[in-house]
Every structure is written in structure tokens, then in C-alpha cells.
Write an enzyme that holds these catalytic residues in place. Sequence first.
Site, PDB file in Angstrom:
ATOM      1  N   CYS A 167       0.829  -1.294   0.094  1.00 50.92           N
ATOM      2  CA  CYS A 167       0.087  -0.028  -0.007  1.00 50.92           C
ATOM      3  C   CYS A 167       1.011   1.342  -0.070  1.00 50.92           C
ATOM      4  CB  CYS A 167      -1.190   0.025   1.166  1.00 50.92           C
ATOM      5  SG  CYS A 167      -2.404   1.240   1.022  1.00 50.92           S
ATOM      6  N   HIS A 178      -2.984  -5.335   1.344  1.00 52.90           N
ATOM      7  CA  HIS A 178      -2.367  -5.566   2.539  1.00 52.90           C
ATOM      8  C   HIS A 178      -2.469  -7.154   2.934  1.00 52.90           C
ATOM      9  CE1 HIS A 178      -1.989  -1.306   4.221  1.00 52.90           C
ATOM     10  NE2 HIS A 178      -3.051  -1.192   3.513  1.00 52.90           N
ATOM     11  N   GLU A 215      -0.825  -8.971   5.189  1.00 52.27           N
ATOM     12  CA  GLU A 215      -0.340  -8.938   6.343  1.00 52.27           C
ATOM     13  C   GLU A 215      -1.663  -9.094   7.328  1.00 52.27           C
ATOM     14  OE1 GLU A 215      -0.570  -4.853   5.878  1.00 52.27           O
ATOM     15  OE2 GLU A 215       0.230  -6.307   4.605  1.00 52.27           O
TER      16      GLU A 215
END
EC number: 4.3.3.6
Length: 201
Positions: free
Chosen positions: A81, A175, A177
Amino acid sequence: MSTPVIGVLALQGDVREHLVALAAADAVARPVRRPDELAEVDGLVIPGGESTTISKLAVLFGVMEPLRARVHASLPVYGTCAGLIMLADKILDPRSGQETIGGIDMIVRRNAFGRQNESFEAAVDVEGVPGDPVEGVFIRAPWVESVGAEAEVLAEHGGHIVAVRQGNALATSFHPELTGDHRVHSLFVDMVRANRTRESL
């Protein structure tokens, strides 16, 4: 070969989630804020957050120039991002004083998928990631307007480029994660391992 040590640029953004994902992908993960900490890692993740803030804090902490130097000397780096924006050679709509690290020959557009309240999740097929599509979390996400000859497009969503690799640099608009799926981080850890092998030859 010993487990690779991968840093997460800990100036702003979802640092903890990246540390967890890297550890799950069999790396030693540690936060990086200062040049001496940067010097001790085999690879680096630049997390999401606000790209202008990350840029200004990197300059304030004295890590911007050492980071540029190491990335341009082939340090493996992965940006998500805002991290994707930081790795772009050019931003279409930069804010005043905003700098990038560079490293990927691409032009990016900030907040291209909309503002915070337009955030969404989508399944994304990412080249190099085996198995089912990756669940991409897009939060005020940028997209890549165009890439140069050396940059490889790994994924698109809605007709827009959302994952790119150039040499030792990897970047995603989304994202991974935040999902508990660590396959993109595993891809990056493999890149770091391969780079260590090359350097040891």
C-alpha cells in the site's frame, strides 16, 4: 544457511502485523527505525500507513538516504500500500515535499481505489503465489498506472495493476499481512534467501 533477518520499517503503519507474518514465513523479523538497524537486515518490508508521513519520518530519522542506497544496491524490499508508493520511481499526484525511495520503474496513483470508507476485500491471483487467490485487503489503496520494461506485473484487479516485482523489489497495493495468509510474505522471504545465496557465491 541461517534464517534470514528481515526488518519492518517501523515509522508508521501496521508494523506488528508484518512482524507476525514474517515470523510465520520462517524469517527473523525485527523493527527498523535507524540506519544502524537497517544495516543489520537481509531484507526490509515497508508497511502501509500514510506515504507522505512515512516519507517525512524517514528523512527525520535519518534513514531515507541509507535506505535509498541499500535498495539501489539490491537490498530485497517489499512494500504494501503506502510501501508500494514509497518504492515507485514516480507518483502521479504527490503531496508537497513527498519523497520516494524508488527502486521500481512504475508510476503510481495515491488513493486510487477510493477513500477510507471505500475500502474493500477482493480475491487476487498473484503470479508466484501458489494455490488459491490471495485475499487482498484494499485500504485507501493506490494502483500502478504503468510500469517500465524491467518491472513485472504480478497481479491486476479491476483492470488496474496491484502487484509488481522488479529484481529484488516487490510491491502490492493491498495488505496481505491483515488476512492471516502468509503466502506473499513467504514469496518475499524466498526472494531474500535467494539474494543471500547469490551474495555468498
